[in-house]
Design an enzyme around this catalytic site. Structure first.
Site, PDB file in Angstrom:
ATOM      1  N   LYS A  13       0.852  -1.202   0.000  1.00 43.32           N
ATOM      2  CA  LYS A  13       0.000   0.000   0.000  1.00 43.32           C
ATOM      3  C   LYS A  13       0.892   1.259   0.000  1.00 43.32           C
ATOM      4  O   LYS A  13       1.945   1.260  -0.606  1.00 43.32           O
ATOM      5  CB  LYS A  13      -0.981  -0.024   1.168  1.00 43.32           C
ATOM      6  CG  LYS A  13      -1.747  -1.352   1.210  1.00 43.32           C
ATOM      7  CD  LYS A  13      -2.930  -1.349   2.103  1.00 43.32           C
ATOM      8  CE  LYS A  13      -3.574  -2.743   2.089  1.00 43.32           C
ATOM      9  NZ  LYS A  13      -4.872  -2.793   2.679  1.00 43.32           N
ATOM     10  N   HIS A  98      -8.332  -3.722  -6.529  1.00 39.89           N
ATOM     11  CA  HIS A  98      -8.343  -3.709  -5.060  1.00 39.89           C
ATOM     12  C   HIS A  98      -9.504  -2.849  -4.563  1.00 39.89           C
ATOM     13  O   HIS A  98      -9.811  -1.814  -5.157  1.00 39.89           O
ATOM     14  CB  HIS A  98      -7.008  -3.160  -4.528  1.00 39.89           C
ATOM     15  CG  HIS A  98      -6.856  -3.400  -3.063  1.00 39.89           C
ATOM     16  ND1 HIS A  98      -7.496  -2.624  -2.129  1.00 39.89           N
ATOM     17  CD2 HIS A  98      -6.183  -4.349  -2.375  1.00 39.89           C
ATOM     18  CE1 HIS A  98      -7.205  -3.091  -0.926  1.00 39.89           C
ATOM     19  NE2 HIS A  98      -6.402  -4.134  -1.046  1.00 39.89           N
ATOM     20  N   GLU A 167     -10.779 -11.076  -1.505  1.00 36.55           N
ATOM     21  CA  GLU A 167     -10.559 -10.234  -0.325  1.00 36.55           C
ATOM     22  C   GLU A 167     -11.894  -9.654   0.132  1.00 36.55           C
ATOM     23  O   GLU A 167     -12.336  -8.623  -0.403  1.00 36.55           O
ATOM     24  CB  GLU A 167      -9.627  -9.070  -0.676  1.00 36.55           C
ATOM     25  CG  GLU A 167      -8.236  -9.481  -1.049  1.00 36.55           C
ATOM     26  CD  GLU A 167      -7.212  -8.380  -0.763  1.00 36.55           C
ATOM     27  OE1 GLU A 167      -6.259  -8.652  -0.046  1.00 36.55           O
ATOM     28  OE2 GLU A 167      -7.402  -7.244  -1.226  1.00 36.55           O
ATOM     29  N   GLY A 173      -7.858  -5.238   6.928  1.00 36.79           N
ATOM     30  CA  GLY A 173      -7.404  -4.354   8.000  1.00 36.79           C
ATOM     31  C   GLY A 173      -8.251  -4.381   9.265  1.00 36.79           C
ATOM     32  O   GLY A 173      -8.082  -3.533  10.142  1.00 36.79           O
ATOM     33  N   SER A 211      -6.540  -9.376   6.490  1.00 38.06           N
ATOM     34  CA  SER A 211      -6.103  -9.614   7.871  1.00 38.06           C
ATOM     35  C   SER A 211      -5.292 -10.889   8.066  1.00 38.06           C
ATOM     36  O   SER A 211      -5.296 -11.477   9.151  1.00 38.06           O
ATOM     37  CB  SER A 211      -7.301  -9.621   8.820  1.00 38.06           C
ATOM     38  OG  SER A 211      -7.860  -8.329   8.902  1.00 38.06           O
TER      39      SER A 211
HETATM   40  P1  PGA Z   1      -4.548  -6.492   5.274  1.00 38.73           P
HETATM   41  O1  PGA Z   1      -4.748  -5.969   3.761  1.00 38.73           O
HETATM   42  O2  PGA Z   1      -3.745  -7.747   5.202  1.00 38.73           O
HETATM   43  O3  PGA Z   1      -3.850  -5.363   5.965  1.00 38.73           O
HETATM   44  O4  PGA Z   1      -5.940  -6.750   5.809  1.00 38.73           O
HETATM   45  C1  PGA Z   1      -4.939  -6.847   2.689  1.00 38.73           C
HETATM   46  C2  PGA Z   1      -5.117  -6.068   1.407  1.00 38.73           C
HETATM   47  O5  PGA Z   1      -5.698  -4.974   1.439  1.00 38.73           O
HETATM   48  O6  PGA Z   1      -4.671  -6.527   0.338  1.00 38.73           O
END
Ligand code: PGA
Length: 250
Positions: A13, A98, A167, A173, A211
């Site tokens: 990110k 995404h 996802e 997150g 997560s």
């Molecule tokens: P995260 O993000 O592992 O921090 O939940 C995953 C993503 O957004 O690809």
């Protein structure tokens, strides 16, 4: 534990600077001694792609991008970068679709154009799909996923160049993850939707993202259909990322 190739893909990110090459070096040192069949990709900010690909001369780690503009040529799009430019910088993979970009305005149609332009540059696609908590609670998960797949994937694409990342948006997150029976049903569904599109060709790999961390990774390793992981926050630390890989195989 199976010897199927597993993907561990980091999504940094908006994180990292030139000094973050330390993280990549440390992961690389670990992979040099780790004998399982992994493919490790780190999708980093555009500002780091060129530097990292020059510094990392290893077959263990691929560097990827996180998004691109859909327009294939140079053009008047202030602040944007297209797939051609990312390929020139050294990106071998790209995350497209995404949810953080969908919420910034990426529609199925735009994502379709982005996929097409990245495939033209021979960049491998990590195509993200997932439902919101509202959609899940209304029992709409399958129709949302079907719509995202059909709206962006053309049957002429080479399935070997596309990896899917399931996802669930409510999981990114938040520390929340789906139940095993939900994941089994959803992964079967996604694979069958892709075999409908690509007919006899082998279905693409499907990853889980949301997560994932070094503690909950053991839970996922019991689910056969998961071909790997898209990892956000926990990929920004070499130790956590390495522990995810180690613990997966424990
Ligand atoms: P995260 O993000 O592992 O921090 O939940 C995953 C993503 O957004 O690809």
């Amino acid at each position: 534990m199976t010897n199927k190739l597993k993907y561990f893909i980091g999504n940094w990110k908006m994180f990292g600077d030139l000094g973050s090459i330390k993280i990549i070096f440390r992961i690389n040192r670990f992979l040099n001694t780790f004998k399982k069949r992994n493919k490790v990709v780190l999708c980093v900010p555009n500002t780091l792609i060129h530097y990292f690909t020059k510094k990392i001369k290893s077959k263990n780690i691929f560097i990827g991008a996180q998004n691109c503009h859909q327009y294939k040529n140079y053009g008047a799009f202030t602040g944007s970068v297209n797939a051609l430019m990312l390929k020139n910088a050294g990106a071998k993979f790209i995350i497209l679709g995404h949810s953080e970009n969908r919420s910034d305005g990426d529609t199925n149609h735009i994502i379709n154009k982005k996929i097409e332009s990245a495939l033209k540059q021979k960049i491998n696609i990590i195509f993200c799909i997932g439902e919101t908590i509202r959609e899940k609670n209304k029992g709409k998960t399958f129709s949302v996923l079907r719509n995202q797949i059909k709206g962006s994937i053309n049957k002429i694409y080479n399935p070997n160049k596309i990896i899917i990342a399931y996802e669930p948006i409510w999981s990114i997150g938040t520390g929340k993850i789906p139940k095993a029976f939900e994941l089994r049903k959803i992964f079967k569904f996604i694979k069958s939707e892709f075999s409908k599109i690509f007919k006899k060709k082998s279905p693409p790999k499907v990853l889980y993202g949301g997560s994932v961390n070094d503690k909950n990774i053991r839970f996922f390793s019991s689910i056969y259909d998961i071909d790997g992981f898209l990892i956000g926050a926990s990929s920004q630390s070499a130790k956590k990322f390495i522990d995810i890989i180690k613990n997966y195989y424990k």
